[in-house]
Design an enzyme around this catalytic site. Structure first.
Site, PDB file in Angstrom:
ATOM      1  N   HIS A   1       5.114  -8.461  -4.123  1.00 27.86           N
ATOM      2  CA  HIS A   1       4.107  -8.866  -3.543  1.00 27.86           C
ATOM      3  C   HIS A   1       3.668 -10.443  -4.038  1.00 27.86           C
ATOM      4  CE1 HIS A   1       2.390  -4.586  -2.888  1.00 27.86           C
ATOM      5  NE2 HIS A   1       3.060  -4.591  -3.851  1.00 27.86           N
TER       6      HIS A   1
ATOM      7  N   ILE B   1       5.282  -3.793  -7.546  1.00 26.61           N
ATOM      8  CA  ILE B   1       4.661  -2.519  -7.982  1.00 26.61           C
ATOM      9  C   ILE B   1       5.197  -1.174  -7.416  1.00 26.61           C
ATOM     10  CG2 ILE B   1       2.154  -1.682  -7.706  1.00 26.61           C
ATOM     11  CD1 ILE B   1       1.266  -4.565  -8.051  1.00 26.61           C
TER      12      ILE B   1
ATOM     13  N   CYS C   1       6.230  -5.123   0.368  1.00 21.22           N
ATOM     14  CA  CYS C   1       6.326  -3.888  -0.157  1.00 21.22           C
ATOM     15  C   CYS C   1       6.379  -2.674   1.014  1.00 21.22           C
ATOM     16  CB  CYS C   1       5.248  -3.640  -1.407  1.00 21.22           C
ATOM     17  SG  CYS C   1       5.676  -2.344  -2.311  1.00 21.22           S
TER      18      CYS C   1
ATOM     19  N   SER D   1       3.135   3.495   2.511  1.00 21.15           N
ATOM     20  CA  SER D   1       3.690   3.523   3.619  1.00 21.15           C
ATOM     21  C   SER D   1       3.704   4.894   4.274  1.00 21.15           C
ATOM     22  CB  SER D   1       5.157   3.304   3.702  1.00 21.15           C
ATOM     23  OG  SER D   1       5.947   4.260   2.955  1.00 21.15           O
TER      24      SER D   1
ATOM     25  N   GLY E   1       0.944  -1.116  -0.143  1.00 24.31           N
ATOM     26  CA  GLY E   1      -0.112  -0.026   0.048  1.00 24.31           C
ATOM     27  C   GLY E   1       1.015   1.394  -0.015  1.00 24.31           C
TER      28      GLY E   1
ATOM     29  N   ARG F   1      12.289   4.177  -1.222  1.00 27.15           N
ATOM     30  CA  ARG F   1      10.822   3.851  -1.738  1.00 27.15           C
ATOM     31  C   ARG F   1      10.995   4.008  -3.397  1.00 27.15           C
ATOM     32  NH1 ARG F   1       7.720   8.038   0.442  1.00 27.15           N
ATOM     33  NH2 ARG F   1       5.962   6.699  -0.198  1.00 27.15           N
TER      34      ARG F   1
ATOM     35  N   GLU G   1       1.548 -11.939  -2.481  1.00 26.81           N
ATOM     36  CA  GLU G   1       0.142 -12.235  -1.889  1.00 26.81           C
ATOM     37  C   GLU G   1      -0.837 -11.999  -3.300  1.00 26.81           C
ATOM     38  OE1 GLU G   1       1.572  -9.499  -1.491  1.00 26.81           O
ATOM     39  OE2 GLU G   1       0.370  -7.719  -1.515  1.00 26.81           O
TER      40      GLU G   1
END
Lengths: 294, 196
Positions: free
Chosen positions: B169, B133, B77, B47, B45, B104, B171
């Site tokens: 990611h 991503i 991430c 941070s 998401g 980042r 997930e």
């Protein structure tokens, strides 16, 4: 081998925006206020929908320098709007390195027959929809994220509710059909049969589904989330209100904790004036934005 | 029970994988949601957004205590950013559980996001698909960090004590092997220890 620009990567970014609020901003200063209030992303545009509605004229993509300014001001993803069918505006946004492109009915359409063929781009697209068929046509063209159209710039959530309920009802109906009727259903809907079948099987859109258009209060945001939206776009509702920073944070709070009435109540306190709302029946038919696109 | 921080971002995707593995979980939005958890996942998401929301909901300190309590934490991430000690040059706040530096959006904007498969030898996994991503990159790693995965020249996954962090990611794929291995290597041994 590295793969780029796939639908998986595009919807992947949409996944990362879930449970968050995406705020319309016009200047780098507004973008900063939005980021500080907890926005998950910002949408850069030249004028917020309420001003477009009031001032009229042709509404276009923001000038690049404005988008660069906003990109520099924040570290969260930056989205920007292009006119329906205006694939060159989209090419410009991709050249800028924008994170998400909104092919939006809020701007004046550039093509009354065709939306952008979004598979041509590495950048993900979000598109508005008023019905399941419309959502599936946009996904068929390559959209990685769907949002309700609502009626932007009104501060009136009724159309967003209508569109979300419409899509939910149609999905529930699809689920009740047997697979033998998929082609006829797709034909009648005017949507790709492969996607119709997918939705019938999975009971949900194949991409995330967010709410937009008329959200003005924390309660509006929580309402859309409870109706099944996975995130909320807020346009004029924040920077047309009395205390934008406070309202922005309150809407974020209500979106995170949408199932918790106590938190939504706390978020709704002492916000100052909400934007002035417009009744949909007071808008001349030709000025309704949700009818743009098909 | 595993907790998934659900302020914003990829929390649902992690939940779906745990569902497939039959592992019970709870979404964490307030400090009280942390009670009784055996492990925690910090999803992807934004941070900066998550840090703002932690402040608004008084969640930063309770999460910091959870990490310090010795229970396993997985960060993907943005989650990896929150776990790293030094973020960018900006000095962005973080829990700092892993003595590493991280940059980042190190690969660029969404246009540069990509998919790649990789091996995680320490967990006996090969060809695990992963999405990068707007991904971060570890820039400095001390010798006592276990490298889990690499991509070209970059270290993309690490673990140290109870902490595991990856810049990608796992997930977002249908593949459940990453989470199963994390549970097997990082969570189950500690849970068993706590139970005995």
């Amino acid at each position: 081998m590295k793969e780029v620009g796939t639908l998986e990567l595009k919807t992947g970014l949409a996944e990362m925006l879930k449970g968050g609020v995406i705020m319309d901003v016009v200047t780098p200063e507004q973008a900063k206020i939005a980021e500080d209030a907890g926005a998950a992303a910002v949408m850069a545009l030249e004028r917020v929908p309420a001003d477009i509605r009031r001032q009229g004229g042709v509404a276009r993509m923001s000038p690049p320098e404005l988008i660069f300014g906003i990109k520099e001001a924040v570290t969260i993803p930056v989205m920007a709007k292009v006119r329906i069918g205006h694939f060159v505006e989209a090419q410009i946004l991709e050249a800028i390195g924008i994170d998400f492109i909104d092919e939006s009915e809020v701007l004046t359409p550039a093509d009354e027959a065709n939306h952008i063929w979004k598979h041509d781009f590495k950048t993900p697209f979000v598109c508005g929809a008023t019905s399941l068929a419309e959502a599936l046509r946009r996904i068929g063209e390559g959209a990685a994220l769907i949002r309700t159209k609502g009626e932007a710039g009104t501060g009136n959530v009724v159309e967003a509710v209508r569109h979300m309920r419409q899509i939910n009802t149609e999905i529930a109906h699809l689920r009740s059909l047997d697979h033998g009727s998929m082609m006829t259903t797709a034909k009648n809907m005017g949507a790709p049969v492969s996607l119709v079948k997918l939705v019938a099987e999975q009971g949900k859109l194949p991409v995330p589904n967010f709410a937009a258009g008329g959200v003005a209060t924390p309660a509006d945001a929580a309402l859309m989330m409870q109706l099944g939206a996975e995130s909320v776009f807020v346009g004029s509702g924040i920077f047309k209100s009395g205390d934008p920073a406070k309202r922005a944070q309150a809407i974020v709070k209500a979106t995170t904790h949408y199932k918790d009435p106590r938190m939504v109540m706390e978020a709704s306190r002492n916000l100052g004036e909400a934007m002035v709302g417009i009744n949909i029946s007071d808008i001349p038919e030709g000025e309704l934005l949700a009818g743009r696109g098909w | 029970m595993i907790g998934i921080l659900a302020l914003q971002g990829g929390f649902e995707a992690h939940g779906k994988i745990l569902d497939k593995l039959g592992l019970p979980y709870r979404q964490v939005r307030l400090a009280r949601d942390l009670e009784g958890l055996e492990a925690l996942i910090l999803p992807g998401g934004e941070s900066t957004t998550m840090l703002k929301l932690m402040d608004i909901y008084d969640l930063f300190e309770p999460l910091a205590r959870f990490g310090a309590s010795g229970k396993p934490v997985l960060g993907t991430c943005a989650g990896a950013i929150l776990m790293s000690r030094h973020v960018d040059q900006s000095g962005q706040r973080s829990f700092g559980w892993l003595p590493v530096s991280i940059e980042r959006n190190a690969y660029g904007s969404q246009r540069e996001s990509f998919r790649e498969v990789q091996d995680i030898p320490a967990w006996n996994l090969t060809d695990v698909p992963a999405l990068y991503i707007r991904a971060p990159r570890f820039t400095e790693l001390p010798a006592d960090v276990t490298v889990l995965s690499r991509l070209d020249g970059d270290v993309t996954g690490i673990s140290r004590h109870q902490f595991t962090a990856v810049t990608y990611h796992p997930e977002l794929m249908d593949d459940v092997r990453f989470h199963r291995a994390w549970y097997q290597y990082q969570v189950a041994p500690l849970s068993a220890g706590a139970a005995s």
